[in-house]
Design a protein around this motif. Structure first.
Motif, PDB file in Angstrom:
ATOM      1  N   ARG A   1       6.680  -9.449   7.034  1.00 13.74           N
ATOM      2  CA  ARG A   1       6.098  -9.397   8.377  1.00 13.74           C
ATOM      3  C   ARG A   1       6.740 -10.462   9.249  1.00 13.74           C
ATOM      4  NH1 ARG A   1      -0.412  -8.215   7.494  1.00 13.74           N
ATOM      5  NH2 ARG A   1      -0.036  -6.758   5.773  1.00 13.74           N
TER       6      ARG A   1
ATOM      7  N   PHE B   1      -7.202   2.526   5.545  1.00 11.28           N
ATOM      8  CA  PHE B   1      -7.017   3.367   4.359  1.00 11.28           C
ATOM      9  C   PHE B   1      -8.177   3.312   3.386  1.00 11.28           C
ATOM     10  CE2 PHE B   1      -5.585  -0.711   2.864  1.00 11.28           C
ATOM     11  CZ  PHE B   1      -4.824  -1.205   3.926  1.00 11.28           C
TER      12      PHE B   1
ATOM     13  N   SER C   1       0.793  -1.235   0.000  1.00 14.56           N
ATOM     14  CA  SER C   1       0.000   0.000   0.000  1.00 14.56           C
ATOM     15  C   SER C   1       0.833   1.297   0.000  1.00 14.56           C
ATOM     16  CB  SER C   1      -0.981  -0.017   1.175  1.00 14.56           C
ATOM     17  OG  SER C   1      -1.788  -1.175   1.100  1.00 14.56           O
TER      18      SER C   1
ATOM     19  N   GLU D   1      -0.916  -4.657  -5.338  1.00 11.68           N
ATOM     20  CA  GLU D   1      -1.851  -3.612  -4.974  1.00 11.68           C
ATOM     21  C   GLU D   1      -2.468  -3.073  -6.257  1.00 11.68           C
ATOM     22  OE1 GLU D   1      -1.527  -2.942  -1.752  1.00 11.68           O
ATOM     23  OE2 GLU D   1      -2.843  -1.212  -1.536  1.00 11.68           O
TER      24      GLU D   1
ATOM     25  N   GLY E   1     -11.496  -1.548  -1.187  1.00 13.54           N
ATOM     26  CA  GLY E   1     -12.415  -0.527  -0.707  1.00 13.54           C
ATOM     27  C   GLY E   1     -12.217   0.786  -1.438  1.00 13.54           C
TER      28      GLY E   1
HETATM   29  N1  DAH Z   1      -2.691  -3.602   2.655  1.00 11.41           N
HETATM   30  C1  DAH Z   1      -3.631  -4.624   3.068  1.00 11.41           C
HETATM   31  C2  DAH Z   1      -2.894  -5.722   3.814  1.00 11.41           C
HETATM   32  O1  DAH Z   1      -1.757  -5.940   3.590  1.00 11.41           O
HETATM   33  C3  DAH Z   1      -4.337  -5.204   1.890  1.00 11.41           C
HETATM   34  C4  DAH Z   1      -5.274  -4.209   1.280  1.00 11.41           C
HETATM   35  C5  DAH Z   1      -6.576  -4.149   1.669  1.00 11.41           C
HETATM   36  C6  DAH Z   1      -4.819  -3.313   0.331  1.00 11.41           C
HETATM   37  C7  DAH Z   1      -7.456  -3.248   1.161  1.00 11.41           C
HETATM   38  C8  DAH Z   1      -5.699  -2.378  -0.218  1.00 11.41           C
HETATM   39  C9  DAH Z   1      -7.026  -2.355   0.219  1.00 11.41           C
HETATM   40  O2  DAH Z   1      -5.329  -1.514  -1.126  1.00 11.41           O
HETATM   41  O3  DAH Z   1      -7.872  -1.465  -0.309  1.00 11.41           O
HETATM   42  O4  DAH Z   1      -3.484  -6.368   4.615  1.00 11.41           O
END
Ligand code: DAH
Length: 360
Positions: free
Chosen positions: A202, A258, A178, A217, A291
């Motif tokens: 992670r 976000f 992201s 992404e 989202g």
């Molecule tokens: N960044 C989130 C994660 O690693 C995954 C994600 C969810 C990315 C929703 C997005 C989003 O762009 O809209 O868990």
């Protein structure tokens, strides 16, 4: 027996006993070289009386001729034997199968393959590929994505932090792709349509998690982009990626800092004796989060939420690779085992294309 007769017998025996060309040459030098035994006898002729010289000269020359002839004959025999031995040693079995050239025997890793497949599908929809660094700032990985300081969602990311700098700020290994959204919005004007595939990290390690993994992404920012567009894109993507005519999807409400609203997407599947089929069955498999981009994120990236809006999604590349290609253990993706790659890898010259088939 005269001297010359003995010498001739000895030399002929030595010639016959020479087992290779080097040994034979040594015999030749010993007899006919400057200090050789025959040369030494010839040198005695000068001191002899004319009569003696006539008989001795003839005898010595007879030895010389005999030895020279024997040397030549033996050399031919040894040369032929050496050639035969070499021919036997260097035999090429022309009936052996050809070894595969590198382009045939090398294999593309399933993750690289899926990465290429993703890029191909989204490129066809008009997306470009954006990239960012693996080492990120806290600001891009969290703060500008609307994770306030001290927000519990930060803890859920099990982040690898670097030691704090003097000003107290800490770099980290990005926990998701992201932050590439942030980097893209800060450098490009809408309309924006990008995918951001990349490595993510992670602190997590078990049968279904590795400390380093991969995400892709997606980000679309324009004046009227809405969830309907997002649903269409994801639906088209799933059909193309899983190479099926229909995929049923389920959108569930969720939470990400976000996005607002936030959704999680499941695809319908049937599990059958270790195989998964999509577009049928009773099971649902979660494959991504998505989202509408939160106005706070747009604002933090210098985009006016009164003018622009858009959506984003994030998906695990390792996970969809395992689903599509039936890879039983996530960890094998990272073990660099050549035998595994021979089995699960892809031929390097067969690039995924929508027209020619993604994975054929
Ligand atoms: N960044 C989130 C994660 O690693 C995954 C994600 C969810 C990315 C929703 C997005 C989003 O762009 O809209 O868990």
């Amino acid at each position: 027996m005269s001297d010359t007769t003995t010498l001739q017998a000895d030399l002929l025996q030595a010639v016959a006993a020479a087992s290779d060309e080097a040994a034979l040459e040594a015999v030749r030098v010993g007899a006919l070289g400057k200090k050789g035994s025959i040369s030494a006898l010839l040198a005695t002729l000068g001191k002899m009386s004319p009569d003696e010289r006539r008989t001795q000269g003839a005898a010595i020359n007879a030895v010389k001729d005999a030895v020279t002839a024997a040397l030549a004959e033996r050399r031919e025999v040894l040369r032929a034997a050496a050639l035969d031995a070499r021919l036997a040693r260097e035999t090429i079995d022309v009936t052996l199968p050809l070894r595969d050239p590198p382009a045939e025997s090398g294999r593309i890793h399933p993750l690289s393959q899926v990465w290429d497949e993703l890029s191909t599908i989204f490129a066809d929809m008009g997306f470009s590929v954006a990239e960012g660094p693996d080492i990120e700032t806290d600001d891009y990985n969290f703060t500008r994505l609307n994770f306030p300081e001290g927000h519990p969602a930060r803890e859920m990311h099990d982040t690898f932090f670097f030691n704090p700098k003097e000003d107290g700020s800490r770099l980290l290994l990005r926990t998701h792709t992201s932050p590439v959204q942030v980097r893209t919005m800060l450098t490009q004007q809408p309309p924006i349509r990008v995918i951001c595939p990349g490595r993510t990290y992670r602190i997590d390690s078990d049968a279904t998690h590795t400390p380093q993994f991969h995400q892709v992404e997606g980000l679309v920012i324009d004046k009227e982009s809405h969830l309907g567009h997002l649903k269409w894109i994801l639906h088209e993507f799933c059909k193309a990626f899983f190479e099926v005519d229909n995929v049923n999807m389920r959108f569930r409400p969720s939470f990400f800092p976000f996005t607002e609203p936030s959704l999680e997407v499941d695809i319908q599947c049937r599990r059958d004796k270790g195989e998964i089929r999509f577009g049928e069955g009773e099971d649902w498999l979660e494959i991504l989060g998505c989202g509408m981009v939160h106005p706070n994120v747009l604002r933090a990236c210098d985009i006016d939420p009164e003018v622009y809006q858009g959506f984003a999604w994030g998906m695990g590349i390792d996970r969809i690779a395992m689903l599509k290609y039936g890879l039983p253990d996530l960890r094998a993706l990272f073990e660099a085992d050549g035998r595994w790659l021979d089995h699960y890898g892809f031929k390097p010259l067969e690039m995924p294309t929508l027209a020619g088939g993604l994975s054929s």
